[in-house]
Write a protein that holds these residues in place. Structure first.
Motif, PDB file in Angstrom:
ATOM      1  N   ILE A  92     -33.768  11.539 -13.357  1.00  0.00           N
ATOM      2  CA  ILE A  92     -33.473  12.838 -13.752  1.00  0.00           C
ATOM      3  C   ILE A  92     -32.498  13.995 -12.938  1.00  0.00           C
ATOM      4  O   ILE A  92     -32.742  14.294 -11.428  1.00  0.00           O
ATOM      5  CB  ILE A  92     -35.318  13.111 -13.264  1.00  0.00           C
ATOM      6  CG1 ILE A  92     -36.223  12.058 -13.676  1.00  0.00           C
ATOM      7  CG2 ILE A  92     -35.325  14.345 -13.651  1.00  0.00           C
ATOM      8  CD1 ILE A  92     -38.067  12.731 -13.782  1.00  0.00           C
ATOM      9  N   PHE A 112     -36.196  21.401 -11.164  1.00  0.00           N
ATOM     10  CA  PHE A 112     -35.757  20.698 -12.487  1.00  0.00           C
ATOM     11  C   PHE A 112     -36.597  21.751 -13.057  1.00  0.00           C
ATOM     12  O   PHE A 112     -37.575  22.853 -13.522  1.00  0.00           O
ATOM     13  CB  PHE A 112     -36.818  19.132 -12.206  1.00  0.00           C
ATOM     14  CG  PHE A 112     -36.555  18.423 -11.063  1.00  0.00           C
ATOM     15  CD1 PHE A 112     -35.597  17.944 -11.286  1.00  0.00           C
ATOM     16  CD2 PHE A 112     -37.279  18.604 -10.057  1.00  0.00           C
ATOM     17  CE1 PHE A 112     -34.954  17.025 -10.433  1.00  0.00           C
ATOM     18  CE2 PHE A 112     -36.421  17.836  -8.423  1.00  0.00           C
ATOM     19  CZ  PHE A 112     -35.870  17.110  -8.589  1.00  0.00           C
ATOM     20  N   ASP A 142     -39.643  18.170 -17.619  1.00  0.00           N
ATOM     21  CA  ASP A 142     -39.619  17.112 -16.774  1.00  0.00           C
ATOM     22  C   ASP A 142     -40.526  17.391 -15.829  1.00  0.00           C
ATOM     23  O   ASP A 142     -40.631  15.966 -15.148  1.00  0.00           O
ATOM     24  CB  ASP A 142     -38.228  17.174 -16.596  1.00  0.00           C
ATOM     25  CG  ASP A 142     -36.590  16.870 -16.967  1.00  0.00           C
ATOM     26  OD1 ASP A 142     -37.118  16.196 -17.801  1.00  0.00           O
ATOM     27  OD2 ASP A 142     -35.935  17.076 -16.449  1.00  0.00           O
ATOM     28  N   LYS A 148     -42.561  13.314 -15.834  1.00  0.00           N
ATOM     29  CA  LYS A 148     -41.811  12.769 -15.168  1.00  0.00           C
ATOM     30  C   LYS A 148     -40.875  12.720 -13.812  1.00  0.00           C
ATOM     31  O   LYS A 148     -41.718  11.499 -13.508  1.00  0.00           O
ATOM     32  CB  LYS A 148     -40.359  12.121 -16.384  1.00  0.00           C
ATOM     33  CG  LYS A 148     -39.962  11.650 -17.164  1.00  0.00           C
ATOM     34  CD  LYS A 148     -39.081  11.782 -18.003  1.00  0.00           C
ATOM     35  CE  LYS A 148     -38.251  12.452 -17.364  1.00  0.00           C
ATOM     36  NZ  LYS A 148     -36.638  12.461 -18.727  1.00  0.00           N
ATOM     37  N   VAL A 149     -41.636  13.948 -13.594  1.00  0.00           N
ATOM     38  CA  VAL A 149     -40.946  13.989 -11.881  1.00  0.00           C
ATOM     39  C   VAL A 149     -42.436  13.831 -11.457  1.00  0.00           C
ATOM     40  O   VAL A 149     -42.443  13.173 -10.367  1.00  0.00           O
ATOM     41  CB  VAL A 149     -41.326  15.526 -12.019  1.00  0.00           C
ATOM     42  CG1 VAL A 149     -40.567  15.520 -10.080  1.00  0.00           C
ATOM     43  CG2 VAL A 149     -39.557  15.533 -12.408  1.00  0.00           C
TER      44      VAL A 149
END
Length: 161
Positions: free
Chosen positions: A38, A133, A137, A140-141
């Motif tokens: 990412i 970020f 995201d 996902k993070v």
């Protein structure tokens, strides 16, 4: 006019050594970019402005072809350093030379601040670093953080509207 042996060696170092050094760093950063799962949020306006400033300095002060080569390679090195930041399977990649790689087990505390973007503040045996970020995201993070972080790492989430 005769040149001293040291002048010739210095000329060779400047004309060949510095560009090779810059190219090695650029190649290293490009390889690291492939590891990133990412990427951090990039503000391309900042990259563009910094690049324009570098190019203006090169244009105004370069006297020889090697000045142009070193200036362009330096600009590319800056851009690749900026782009090679994010989360990898081994931890975080940063653009700071004192601590480019932060492994999961080095992190003592993470603060996740969710607002229009996601800011992640890392603390540990290194200087505190912050990564930004995209909000998209977030899931996902958080999933990667929960999977990869050691149990003893403190994870705090703060929501801002």
């Amino acid at each position: 006019m005769l040149f001293a042996k040291g002048d010739i060696l210095m000329g060779i170092f400047i004309n060949i050594g510095i560009p090779l050094f810059f190219m090695a760093i650029i190649i290293q950063r490009l390889k690291r970019m492939k590891e990133i799962i990412i990427q951090t949020r990039k503000k391309y306006v900042e990259i563009a402005i910094a690049s324009i400033v570098f190019i203006a300095i090169i244009y105004l002060f370069a006297n020889t072809w090697i000045h142009y080569v070193i200036g362009i390679l330096g600009t590319l090195m800056f851009v690749t350093m900026w782009l090679a930041q994010g989360i990898t399977p081994e931890g975080f990649l940063s653009m700071y030379k004192y601590k480019e790689r932060i492994s999961w087990d080095e992190i003592e505390k993470i603060i996740v601040i969710e607002s229009k973007d996601i800011k992640i503040k890392l603390s540990g045996g290194f200087m505190q670093q912050t990564f930004c970020f995209k909000k998209s995201d977030y899931d996902k993070v958080i999933t990667i953080l929960k999977e990869k972080l050691p149990v003893q790492t403190q994870l705090e989430t703060i929501f801002h509207k």
